[in-house]
Design a protein around this motif. Structure first.
Motif, PDB file in Angstrom:
ATOM      1  N   LYS A  20      33.897  52.298  34.441  1.00  0.00           N
ATOM      2  CA  LYS A  20      35.499  52.146  34.225  1.00  0.00           C
ATOM      3  C   LYS A  20      36.062  52.044  35.702  1.00  0.00           C
ATOM      4  CE  LYS A  20      36.304  54.071  29.817  1.00  0.00           C
ATOM      5  NZ  LYS A  20      36.635  55.133  28.923  1.00  0.00           N
ATOM      6  N   ARG A  21      35.573  52.947  36.680  1.00  0.00           N
ATOM      7  CA  ARG A  21      35.905  53.168  38.104  1.00  0.00           C
ATOM      8  C   ARG A  21      35.952  51.834  38.713  1.00  0.00           C
ATOM      9  NH1 ARG A  21      33.777  58.035  38.415  1.00  0.00           N
ATOM     10  NH2 ARG A  21      31.997  57.296  39.484  1.00  0.00           N
ATOM     11  N   VAL A  22      34.687  51.040  38.432  1.00  0.00           N
ATOM     12  CA  VAL A  22      34.354  49.692  39.256  1.00  0.00           C
ATOM     13  C   VAL A  22      35.340  48.548  38.651  1.00  0.00           C
ATOM     14  CG1 VAL A  22      32.396  47.883  39.278  1.00  0.00           C
ATOM     15  CG2 VAL A  22      31.944  50.454  39.588  1.00  0.00           C
ATOM     16  N   GLN A  23      35.558  48.745  37.317  1.00  0.00           N
ATOM     17  CA  GLN A  23      36.326  47.912  36.835  1.00  0.00           C
ATOM     18  C   GLN A  23      37.693  47.724  37.397  1.00  0.00           C
ATOM     19  OE1 GLN A  23      37.425  48.505  32.605  1.00  0.00           O
ATOM     20  NE2 GLN A  23      38.164  46.283  32.357  1.00  0.00           N
ATOM     21  N   ALA A  24      38.305  49.159  37.320  1.00  0.00           N
ATOM     22  CA  ALA A  24      39.577  49.314  37.929  1.00  0.00           C
ATOM     23  C   ALA A  24      39.722  48.654  39.473  1.00  0.00           C
ATOM     24  CB  ALA A  24      39.905  50.766  37.986  1.00  0.00           C
ATOM     25  N   ASP A  25      38.852  49.204  40.102  1.00  0.00           N
ATOM     26  CA  ASP A  25      38.589  48.820  41.619  1.00  0.00           C
ATOM     27  C   ASP A  25      38.421  47.233  41.646  1.00  0.00           C
ATOM     28  OD1 ASP A  25      38.715  51.278  42.496  1.00  0.00           O
ATOM     29  OD2 ASP A  25      36.472  51.314  42.957  1.00  0.00           O
ATOM     30  N   SER A  26      37.920  46.757  41.022  1.00  0.00           N
ATOM     31  CA  SER A  26      37.657  45.202  40.772  1.00  0.00           C
ATOM     32  C   SER A  26      39.201  44.688  40.733  1.00  0.00           C
ATOM     33  CB  SER A  26      36.753  44.572  39.689  1.00  0.00           C
ATOM     34  OG  SER A  26      35.679  44.944  39.989  1.00  0.00           O
ATOM     35  N   LYS A  27      39.840  45.096  39.787  1.00  0.00           N
ATOM     36  CA  LYS A  27      41.228  44.498  39.546  1.00  0.00           C
ATOM     37  C   LYS A  27      41.901  44.572  40.778  1.00  0.00           C
ATOM     38  CE  LYS A  27      41.355  45.000  34.397  1.00  0.00           C
ATOM     39  NZ  LYS A  27      42.177  45.854  33.416  1.00  0.00           N
ATOM     40  N   ASN A  28      42.097  45.931  41.533  1.00  0.00           N
ATOM     41  CA  ASN A  28      42.722  46.261  42.418  1.00  0.00           C
ATOM     42  C   ASN A  28      42.325  45.416  43.962  1.00  0.00           C
ATOM     43  OD1 ASN A  28      44.073  48.095  41.247  1.00  0.00           O
ATOM     44  ND2 ASN A  28      42.603  49.825  42.050  1.00  0.00           N
ATOM     45  N   ASN A  29      40.991  44.986  43.853  1.00  0.00           N
ATOM     46  CA  ASN A  29      40.604  44.220  45.003  1.00  0.00           C
ATOM     47  C   ASN A  29      40.733  42.743  44.601  1.00  0.00           C
ATOM     48  OD1 ASN A  29      40.099  46.450  46.932  1.00  0.00           O
ATOM     49  ND2 ASN A  29      38.334  46.722  45.413  1.00  0.00           N
ATOM     50  N   TYR A  30      41.140  42.233  43.550  1.00  0.00           N
ATOM     51  CA  TYR A  30      41.103  40.714  43.195  1.00  0.00           C
ATOM     52  C   TYR A  30      41.788  39.857  44.255  1.00  0.00           C
ATOM     53  CZ  TYR A  30      42.170  36.540  40.620  1.00  0.00           C
ATOM     54  OH  TYR A  30      42.210  35.169  40.528  1.00  0.00           O
ATOM     55  N   GLU A  31      42.883  40.222  44.987  1.00  0.00           N
ATOM     56  CA  GLU A  31      43.669  39.573  45.825  1.00  0.00           C
ATOM     57  C   GLU A  31      42.809  39.433  47.140  1.00  0.00           C
ATOM     58  OE1 GLU A  31      46.311  37.801  45.359  1.00  0.00           O
ATOM     59  OE2 GLU A  31      46.348  37.962  43.357  1.00  0.00           O
ATOM     60  N   LEU A  32      42.161  40.776  47.447  1.00  0.00           N
ATOM     61  CA  LEU A  32      41.614  40.590  48.815  1.00  0.00           C
ATOM     62  C   LEU A  32      40.310  39.539  48.528  1.00  0.00           C
ATOM     63  CD1 LEU A  32      40.739  42.288  51.375  1.00  0.00           C
ATOM     64  CD2 LEU A  32      39.287  43.632  49.895  1.00  0.00           C
ATOM     65  N   VAL A  33      39.828  39.652  47.462  1.00  0.00           N
ATOM     66  CA  VAL A  33      38.759  38.438  47.471  1.00  0.00           C
ATOM     67  C   VAL A  33      39.199  37.008  47.281  1.00  0.00           C
ATOM     68  CG1 VAL A  33      36.736  37.455  46.007  1.00  0.00           C
ATOM     69  CG2 VAL A  33      37.090  40.104  46.118  1.00  0.00           C
ATOM     70  N   LYS A  34      40.439  36.821  46.867  1.00  0.00           N
ATOM     71  CA  LYS A  34      41.040  35.696  46.840  1.00  0.00           C
ATOM     72  C   LYS A  34      41.151  35.160  48.285  1.00  0.00           C
ATOM     73  CE  LYS A  34      44.233  34.257  44.362  1.00  0.00           C
ATOM     74  NZ  LYS A  34      45.499  34.272  43.392  1.00  0.00           N
TER      75      LYS A  34
END
Length: 93
Positions: free
Chosen positions: A48-62
């Motif tokens: 669940k933490r990984v999923q939340a972090d993934s959402k938070n870092n989406y713009e960074l990866v973009k």
């Protein structure tokens, strides 16, 4: 400080955490579910933490598409862990 400098610092921190903590744990969890074991409550909380972090870092990866392949592979492994964990749960019922 410009955005690319901020991104570079954030990426460096995320990569260190990924290499020293998340990837090893992910590999252990993958072995665990591949052998038919169930995910623990701590494993599920981690996912669940990984999923939340993934959402938070989406713009960074973009903004930094050179990391898309790595992120995609890591998320693919997390998906495999979740799917196999669910399958193991079904088989135990």
């Amino acid at each position: 400080m410009d955005q690319s400098s901020k991104d570079a610092g954030t990426i460096a921190a995320l990569m260190k955490r990924f290499q020293t903590y998340r990837l090893p744990r992910m590999q252990r969890m993958h072995e665990k579910v591949q052998s038919g074991e169930l995910l623990s409550d701590q494993d599920i909380a981690f996912l669940k933490r990984v999923q939340a972090d993934s959402k938070n870092n989406y713009e960074l990866v973009k903004r930094n598409p050179s990391y898309e392949s790595l992120v995609s592979k890591a998320l693919g492994l997390y998906t495999d862990i979740i799917e196999q964990g669910l399958e193991n749960e079904k088989n135990r019922s």
